[in-house]
Design an enzyme around this catalytic site. Sequence first.
Site, PDB file in Angstrom:
ATOM      1  N   ARG A 253       0.866  -1.194   0.000  1.00 49.66           N
ATOM      2  CA  ARG A 253       0.000   0.000   0.000  1.00 49.66           C
ATOM      3  C   ARG A 253       0.896   1.235   0.000  1.00 49.66           C
ATOM      4  O   ARG A 253       0.936   2.007   0.950  1.00 49.66           O
ATOM      5  CB  ARG A 253      -0.939   0.006   1.223  1.00 49.66           C
ATOM      6  CG  ARG A 253      -1.675  -1.288   1.481  1.00 49.66           C
ATOM      7  CD  ARG A 253      -2.532  -1.778   0.354  1.00 49.66           C
ATOM      8  NE  ARG A 253      -3.750  -1.044   0.097  1.00 49.66           N
ATOM      9  CZ  ARG A 253      -4.920  -1.260   0.685  1.00 49.66           C
ATOM     10  NH1 ARG A 253      -5.030  -2.156   1.630  1.00 49.66           N
ATOM     11  NH2 ARG A 253      -6.001  -0.588   0.326  1.00 49.66           N
TER      12      ARG A 253
ATOM     13  N   GLN B 172      -0.168   2.925  -5.899  1.00 48.43           N
ATOM     14  CA  GLN B 172      -1.547   3.409  -5.762  1.00 48.43           C
ATOM     15  C   GLN B 172      -2.385   3.221  -7.041  1.00 48.43           C
ATOM     16  O   GLN B 172      -3.547   2.844  -6.978  1.00 48.43           O
ATOM     17  CB  GLN B 172      -1.533   4.883  -5.389  1.00 48.43           C
ATOM     18  CG  GLN B 172      -2.493   5.200  -4.277  1.00 48.43           C
ATOM     19  CD  GLN B 172      -2.117   6.469  -3.548  1.00 48.43           C
ATOM     20  OE1 GLN B 172      -1.222   7.205  -3.949  1.00 48.43           O
ATOM     21  NE2 GLN B 172      -2.816   6.741  -2.472  1.00 48.43           N
TER      22      GLN B 172
ATOM     23  N   ASP C 173      -3.820  -0.270  -7.283  1.00 47.62           N
ATOM     24  CA  ASP C 173      -4.382  -0.801  -6.052  1.00 47.62           C
ATOM     25  C   ASP C 173      -5.854  -1.193  -6.217  1.00 47.62           C
ATOM     26  O   ASP C 173      -6.758  -0.395  -5.982  1.00 47.62           O
ATOM     27  CB  ASP C 173      -4.205   0.250  -4.940  1.00 47.62           C
ATOM     28  CG  ASP C 173      -4.504  -0.298  -3.583  1.00 47.62           C
ATOM     29  OD1 ASP C 173      -5.163  -1.356  -3.492  1.00 47.62           O
ATOM     30  OD2 ASP C 173      -4.091   0.314  -2.585  1.00 47.62           O
TER      31      ASP C 173
HETATM   32  P1  NAD Z   1      -8.889  -2.680   5.649  1.00 51.42           P
HETATM   33  O1  NAD Z   1      -9.925  -3.107   4.670  1.00 51.42           O
HETATM   34  O2  NAD Z   1      -7.759  -3.589   5.937  1.00 51.42           O
HETATM   35  O3  NAD Z   1      -9.632  -2.373   7.046  1.00 51.42           O
HETATM   36  C1  NAD Z   1     -10.680  -1.454   7.125  1.00 51.42           C
HETATM   37  C2  NAD Z   1     -10.544  -0.563   8.323  1.00 51.42           C
HETATM   38  O4  NAD Z   1     -10.875  -1.300   9.502  1.00 51.42           O
HETATM   39  C3  NAD Z   1      -9.139   0.003   8.563  1.00 51.42           C
HETATM   40  O5  NAD Z   1      -9.216   1.408   8.583  1.00 51.42           O
HETATM   41  C4  NAD Z   1      -8.755  -0.570   9.914  1.00 51.42           C
HETATM   42  O6  NAD Z   1      -7.940   0.306  10.665  1.00 51.42           O
HETATM   43  C5  NAD Z   1     -10.102  -0.775  10.569  1.00 51.42           C
HETATM   44  N1  NAD Z   1     -10.117  -1.705  11.714  1.00 51.42           N
HETATM   45  C6  NAD Z   1      -9.449  -2.878  11.862  1.00 51.42           C
HETATM   46  N2  NAD Z   1      -9.723  -3.415  13.081  1.00 51.42           N
HETATM   47  C7  NAD Z   1     -10.581  -2.565  13.701  1.00 51.42           C
HETATM   48  C8  NAD Z   1     -11.234  -2.575  14.963  1.00 51.42           C
HETATM   49  N3  NAD Z   1     -11.032  -3.555  15.853  1.00 51.42           N
HETATM   50  N4  NAD Z   1     -12.047  -1.545  15.252  1.00 51.42           N
HETATM   51  C9  NAD Z   1     -12.249  -0.541  14.376  1.00 51.42           C
HETATM   52  N5  NAD Z   1     -11.668  -0.475  13.174  1.00 51.42           N
HETATM   53  C10 NAD Z   1     -10.851  -1.479  12.829  1.00 51.42           C
HETATM   54  O7  NAD Z   1      -8.342  -1.247   5.290  1.00 51.42           O
HETATM   55  P2  NAD Z   1      -8.089  -0.574   3.883  1.00 51.42           P
HETATM   56  O8  NAD Z   1      -9.315   0.090   3.429  1.00 51.42           O
HETATM   57  O9  NAD Z   1      -7.486  -1.566   2.996  1.00 51.42           O
HETATM   58  O10 NAD Z   1      -7.049   0.565   4.254  1.00 51.42           O
HETATM   59  C11 NAD Z   1      -6.054   0.343   5.200  1.00 51.42           C
HETATM   60  C12 NAD Z   1      -5.066   1.469   5.208  1.00 51.42           C
HETATM   61  O11 NAD Z   1      -4.274   1.455   4.048  1.00 51.42           O
HETATM   62  C13 NAD Z   1      -5.639   2.853   5.295  1.00 51.42           C
HETATM   63  O12 NAD Z   1      -4.754   3.571   6.118  1.00 51.42           O
HETATM   64  C14 NAD Z   1      -5.513   3.409   3.931  1.00 51.42           C
HETATM   65  O13 NAD Z   1      -5.416   4.811   3.927  1.00 51.42           O
HETATM   66  C15 NAD Z   1      -4.210   2.771   3.524  1.00 51.42           C
HETATM   67  N6  NAD Z   1      -4.072   2.709   2.085  1.00 51.42           N
HETATM   68  C16 NAD Z   1      -2.941   3.190   1.517  1.00 51.42           C
HETATM   69  C17 NAD Z   1      -2.798   3.142   0.148  1.00 51.42           C
HETATM   70  C18 NAD Z   1      -1.591   3.653  -0.519  1.00 51.42           C
HETATM   71  O14 NAD Z   1      -0.859   4.406   0.046  1.00 51.42           O
HETATM   72  N7  NAD Z   1      -1.347   3.218  -1.737  1.00 51.42           N
HETATM   73  C19 NAD Z   1      -3.781   2.581  -0.626  1.00 51.42           C
HETATM   74  C20 NAD Z   1      -4.921   2.084   0.012  1.00 51.42           C
HETATM   75  C21 NAD Z   1      -5.051   2.146   1.369  1.00 51.42           C
END
Ligand code: NAD
Length: 382
Positions: free
Chosen positions: A117, A122, A125
């Site tokens: 990530r 990006q 992704d």
């Molecule tokens: P994900 O699908 O893995 O999880 C969804 C959300 O659930 C996350 O925000 C996580 O913190 C939350 N979560 C997990 N356990 C929890 C709990 N017990 N209680 C409450 N919330 C809980 O997440 P995602 O959508 O794949 O994104 C994860 C991270 O990756 C984010 O910070 C996002 O900004 C980042 N991201 C970065 C890039 C990049 O830089 N290329 C791209 C996509 C996502």
Amino acid sequence: MIIGILHEPSFESRVSLLATEAASLIKNGIAVWVEKDAGLKAFCLDEDYTQAGATVKSRNEILDGADILLGIHYSEIPLSLRNKLLVGVYQPMYNHELVEDWAQRENTVFSLDMLPRTTRAQSMDVLSSQSNIAGYKAALLAAGTYSRYFPMMMTAAGSVPPAKVLILGAGVAGLQAVATSRRLGAVVEVFDTRAAAKEEVLSLGAKFVEVEGAADDAKAGGYAVDQTADFQQKQKQKIADSIKKADVVITTAQVFGKKAPVLVTQEMIATMRAGSVIIDLAAATGGNTGLTRDRQTVVWNNVTIIGDSNLAASMPSDASKAYGRNLLSFLKMLVNKDGQLEIDLSDDILKNACITHNGEIISPIIKTRIHGNAAQLHSQQS
Ligand code: NAD
């Protein structure tokens, strides 16, 4: 170089590459073969592909003759396939036997759910592009299922307060669900364990509920990490307080490579008023409620619980478009300017996304998972 687009299994309405994206490969001298009716459910007809310069072929012709096989799911790809290059979203974290089989059959497999990530990755992704759609559709599905208004209404027949939406997990899907629920006029409260989520939630006009003592996720590459029992207890109490007031709950909480945490118990659901709705996007890994069943709707105590891990497929045109654009960006790393395959596994994007190559498991995370588990099993047996 021939790139093949496979027809997805019957439960899927997306296709990995629409005709418009196929056209941009063809412009660069790459031949594209597409399986008959592969894009039909995403409203992309065989004629659209042929007009773009692609050739419609049978599944066997594509499996035999294409140099790169593009898809989304692995479920109907024959296990007998050998020496092929596949790109899709194959969830290798949960399918160890399949990974070992691919290695044995010397298939080169890239699974885009394993991309790092990072900023550089990006544009490829697929988890983000598809989660964004899932979050948007989750809010619309909730509004369509809920028995009352989302926005505040002041009418001659009286006024109606806005719906209260509770969102658990503010990653890509959760944040889009916040934004869409806000656009529909709901009042929104959000929980997340990652410190970085707070600012994003506030910027969308929602309330962030803080729970003290979350585990440090600084080294988890943006993902959440497992929480201590003490934190889980505190968080459950706060969620219980919020859920009593909520009309709609959208859950998206996941921990990479693990079962989803159960954040909503049956006792909590029992406190929700009749006609309330829960949409659980974490259903594929068990769900965030004890009552979730993936791709099923459960009605319990007059609360509707919809589990859907494939909600992006309910918007097949834009979901396929975004997926295809992600693929084009990824293919630029695999195919050089002369249209030749060039796999540079020293690049961190390819190294992480490559599950197997030349008979070996490549992805460091998958390697540790599988070999780690085998070592653990061995030490337990001896
Ligand atoms: P994900 O699908 O893995 O999880 C969804 C959300 O659930 C996350 O925000 C996580 O913190 C939350 N979560 C997990 N356990 C929890 C709990 N017990 N209680 C409450 N919330 C809980 O997440 P995602 O959508 O794949 O994104 C994860 C991270 O990756 C984010 O910070 C996002 O900004 C980042 N991201 C970065 C890039 C990049 O830089 N290329 C791209 C996509 C996502």
